[in-house]
Structures are given as C-alpha cells and as structure tokens.
Scaffold this active site. Structure first.
Site, PDB file in Angstrom:
ATOM      1  N   ASN A   7     -43.726 -53.406 -95.725  1.00  0.00           N
ATOM      2  CA  ASN A   7     -43.197 -53.424 -97.087  1.00  0.00           C
ATOM      3  C   ASN A   7     -44.240 -54.118 -97.950  1.00  0.00           C
ATOM      4  O   ASN A   7     -44.429 -55.330 -97.875  1.00  0.00           O
ATOM      5  CB  ASN A   7     -41.860 -54.170 -97.142  1.00  0.00           C
ATOM      6  CG  ASN A   7     -41.286 -54.222 -98.554  1.00  0.00           C
ATOM      7  OD1 ASN A   7     -42.011 -54.385 -99.528  1.00  0.00           O
ATOM      8  ND2 ASN A   7     -39.977 -54.106 -98.671  1.00  0.00           N
ATOM      9  N   GLU A  34     -41.476 -49.850-100.469  1.00  0.00           N
ATOM     10  CA  GLU A  34     -41.436 -50.529-101.773  1.00  0.00           C
ATOM     11  C   GLU A  34     -42.764 -50.375-102.515  1.00  0.00           C
ATOM     12  O   GLU A  34     -43.400 -51.339-102.921  1.00  0.00           O
ATOM     13  CB  GLU A  34     -41.050 -52.008-101.611  1.00  0.00           C
ATOM     14  CG  GLU A  34     -40.260 -52.500-102.793  1.00  0.00           C
ATOM     15  CD  GLU A  34     -39.657 -53.892-102.619  1.00  0.00           C
ATOM     16  OE1 GLU A  34     -39.162 -54.407-103.617  1.00  0.00           O
ATOM     17  OE2 GLU A  34     -39.656 -54.444-101.501  1.00  0.00           O
ATOM     18  N   ASP A 147     -38.458 -51.197 -93.593  1.00  0.00           N
ATOM     19  CA  ASP A 147     -37.691 -52.363 -94.018  1.00  0.00           C
ATOM     20  C   ASP A 147     -36.224 -51.960 -93.987  1.00  0.00           C
ATOM     21  O   ASP A 147     -35.752 -51.263 -94.877  1.00  0.00           O
ATOM     22  CB  ASP A 147     -38.132 -52.788 -95.417  1.00  0.00           C
ATOM     23  CG  ASP A 147     -37.326 -53.954 -95.961  1.00  0.00           C
ATOM     24  OD1 ASP A 147     -36.415 -54.439 -95.258  1.00  0.00           O
ATOM     25  OD2 ASP A 147     -37.596 -54.366 -97.105  1.00  0.00           O
ATOM     26  N   ASN A 149     -33.686 -54.042 -94.115  1.00  0.00           N
ATOM     27  CA  ASN A 149     -32.823 -54.996 -94.820  1.00  0.00           C
ATOM     28  C   ASN A 149     -31.589 -55.332 -93.989  1.00  0.00           C
ATOM     29  O   ASN A 149     -30.471 -55.425 -94.491  1.00  0.00           O
ATOM     30  CB  ASN A 149     -32.436 -54.466 -96.199  1.00  0.00           C
ATOM     31  CG  ASN A 149     -33.425 -54.887 -97.277  1.00  0.00           C
ATOM     32  OD1 ASN A 149     -33.853 -56.035 -97.330  1.00  0.00           O
ATOM     33  ND2 ASN A 149     -33.813 -53.943 -98.124  1.00  0.00           N
ATOM     34  N   ASP A 218     -37.767 -56.151 -90.726  1.00  0.00           N
ATOM     35  CA  ASP A 218     -38.607 -54.952 -90.592  1.00  0.00           C
ATOM     36  C   ASP A 218     -38.607 -54.564 -89.114  1.00  0.00           C
ATOM     37  O   ASP A 218     -38.988 -55.361 -88.260  1.00  0.00           O
ATOM     38  CB  ASP A 218     -40.029 -55.232 -91.071  1.00  0.00           C
ATOM     39  CG  ASP A 218     -40.056 -55.705 -92.518  1.00  0.00           C
ATOM     40  OD1 ASP A 218     -40.160 -54.862 -93.410  1.00  0.00           O
ATOM     41  OD2 ASP A 218     -39.948 -56.931 -92.734  1.00  0.00           O
ATOM     42  N   ASP A 247     -44.163 -60.327 -99.740  1.00  0.00           N
ATOM     43  CA  ASP A 247     -43.309 -61.288 -99.043  1.00  0.00           C
ATOM     44  C   ASP A 247     -42.973 -60.825 -97.622  1.00  0.00           C
ATOM     45  O   ASP A 247     -42.317 -61.549 -96.874  1.00  0.00           O
ATOM     46  CB  ASP A 247     -42.033 -61.595 -99.838  1.00  0.00           C
ATOM     47  CG  ASP A 247     -41.407 -60.372-100.476  1.00  0.00           C
ATOM     48  OD1 ASP A 247     -41.848 -59.245-100.177  1.00  0.00           O
ATOM     49  OD2 ASP A 247     -40.472 -60.525-101.288  1.00  0.00           O
ATOM     50  N   HIS A 248     -43.424 -59.649 -97.244  1.00  0.00           N
ATOM     51  CA  HIS A 248     -43.313 -59.147 -95.875  1.00  0.00           C
ATOM     52  C   HIS A 248     -44.686 -59.177 -95.208  1.00  0.00           C
ATOM     53  O   HIS A 248     -45.719 -59.123 -95.888  1.00  0.00           O
ATOM     54  CB  HIS A 248     -42.826 -57.697 -95.849  1.00  0.00           C
ATOM     55  CG  HIS A 248     -41.442 -57.496 -96.370  1.00  0.00           C
ATOM     56  ND1 HIS A 248     -40.378 -57.163 -95.565  1.00  0.00           N
ATOM     57  CD2 HIS A 248     -40.955 -57.551 -97.635  1.00  0.00           C
ATOM     58  CE1 HIS A 248     -39.292 -57.028 -96.307  1.00  0.00           C
ATOM     59  NE2 HIS A 248     -39.613 -57.257 -97.562  1.00  0.00           N
TER      60      HIS A 248
END
Length: 267
Positions: A7, A34, A147, A149, A218, A247-248
């Site tokens: 991501n 993303e 990802d 989530n 992930d 942030d991943h």
C-alpha cells in the site's frame, strides 16, 4: 519468484521511493494499493523505464490498485470485484502471470463502525468470499494479496484491546476473513511465522513506527496449488523507515515456480 504487496499511500508523492524499491529489491510481481491517482495520471512511463510492465485501475484522489511485472506483461482478467456493477471504487484487479493468477485488492477500511462505510466493507467482503469460492472451484494457482484492512487475531495488533470497536477488528470483520480462509487459502506470513509479532502498518502519529506499535493488515493468501511453492515470507520494514514513507511496509513472499501445482492441461 519474489511477490510483493505494498500500500503505497499515494503513488504521486512516493514515486521516487517506489522506483528506488524496485531497483533495490527487483520483485517479479508487485501489487500496489491506494494509488490515489486518476487512471490517466498513473506514471506508466517511469515504471516502464524502471523495467516493469503495469496494469492499473485508478480513481481520482482515492483508492486505486495496480499489478507490476518484471519479465513481460501480465494478462488482465478482471477489473473491479464482481458482484456489484454499480460499485465505482477502484479496489480490485486480477491478472495472469507466469502460470499464476494474481488478485490485487484494497479492501475498504469501514470506519466509522457501525455505519454505511462498515456496511459497505462487509458487503465487499461477501463479494470477495464469492470470488474466492469461484477461484477455488477453478482449481488454479492463485495469489490473493493486498491491504485487507483486517486484523485477523490479537497477535496482529499492538495493544489489541484498543482496537475492539474498530472496523478492522470487529467480530463481523474477523468472521468474514475467517470464512475466506476456510475456503482453503493459506495466510503465507502467519503460516511461516505462527507465533511471531509481525506488523505491516504503523500510523504516522505518536511515533508508532519507532515504538513498533503496528498492525498486520497486509496479507498474501495462497490457493492450495500455490501453497507448496512457498519458501519465505516477510516485511521490508526498511522501506517504512525512509523519509516521507507510506504508513505501510512492503510485504513479500518467495515462491518456487517449479513447485506450483498446475491444473491438468496447464493454465
């Protein structure tokens, strides 16, 4: 074969970091999520100059998924998750490459929960479960990654008690993910590291990465035809430590292509 899911949290802002990562790690397949870019703004030429072919499904400002391949182009098979022709969110793409079907996905976050966004998340997961069943019935080699989530278990969250009401960790979310796995998918990272604390995401706030206060959201899921080919799995934390990172962190597996079980007549 090195397969990575990442991501990138905005391909425009993080293109230099992506190109550096491609040169450093040279993945055979890289599934991105993303993108946060409309279809026409995808940096195809820069990716091509880096030695990669790309399929992508963009959307202005939000979402967006892509599959990058190193040794020739992949064959796109599906754009958008089947089951809702009115869904315009760019969250799913499928492509065949070197005898394996790759499903790149960006599952909805779902917060705040309960609410319409959480309802959309659960409905999306039902469609994913349906697609997973179709792929299992086809008995072909599949890697489903992205990802998700979803925080599958307490081991996958720093201080899991803080997440009990979050859409990523609510019982409905975890139950849907467990139903997907129950079809026969192998959670690659957890299968090789059953008791290890492994995170793939760290918030930008409160020095989460420095404190290793992360989440494992992930995932790379392998169909029974691919599972015997799994040789290694991990997270490239170094990428998260770089300047202005996503942030991943990139999450990866290594496969032995010769160990992938092909259906009768090949694929």
């Amino acid at each position: 074969m090195l397969v990575v899911t990442y991501n990138i949290n905005g391909i425009g802002a993080r293109l230099p970091a992506l190109l550096e990562y491609l040169a450093e790690r040279q993945p055979d397949v890289l599934c991105l999520q993303e993108l946060k870019a409309p279809h026409e703004k995808f940096p195809e030429q820069a990716i091509r100059d880096a030695g990669y072919h790309a399929l992508w499904h963009g959307q202005k400002s939000w979402n967006g998924v892509a599959i990058l391949t190193r040794e020739g182009p992949a064959q796109e098979l599906q754009r958008g998750l089947p089951g809702d022709p009115l869904d315009e969110q760019s969250r799913y793409i499928e492509a065949a490459y070197q005898g394996i079907l790759f499903c790149g996905l960006y599952l909805p976050n779902g917060n705040p929960a309960p609410g319409p966004k959480f309802d959309y998340k659960l409905a999306w997961m039902e469609r994913l479960i349906g697609r997973g069943a179709e792929l299992m019935a086809a008995n072909v080699p599949v890697v489903m990654c992205g990802d998700f989530n979803v925080i599958p278990t307490n081991l996958d969250a720093y201080k899991p008690e803080r997440w009990v009401t979050d859409a990523l960790f609510r019982p409905e979310t975890r139950a849907a993910f467990e139903r997907l796995l129950a079809q026969g998918w192998l959670d690659a990272l957890r299968s090789l590291h059953p008791d290890q604390t492994i995170y793939t995401f760290w918030d930008y706030f409160r020095n989460a990465f420095g404190r290793d206060a992360g989440l494992r959201i992930d995932h790379l899921l392998l169909s029974p035809a691919v599972a015997p080919a799994l040789r290694a799995a991990g997270v490239d934390r170094f990428q998260r430590a770089k300047e202005k990172p996503s942030d991943h962190a990139p999450t990866w597996i290594e496969l032995d292509p010769d160990a992938v079980l092909q259906p009768p007549g090949g694929h």
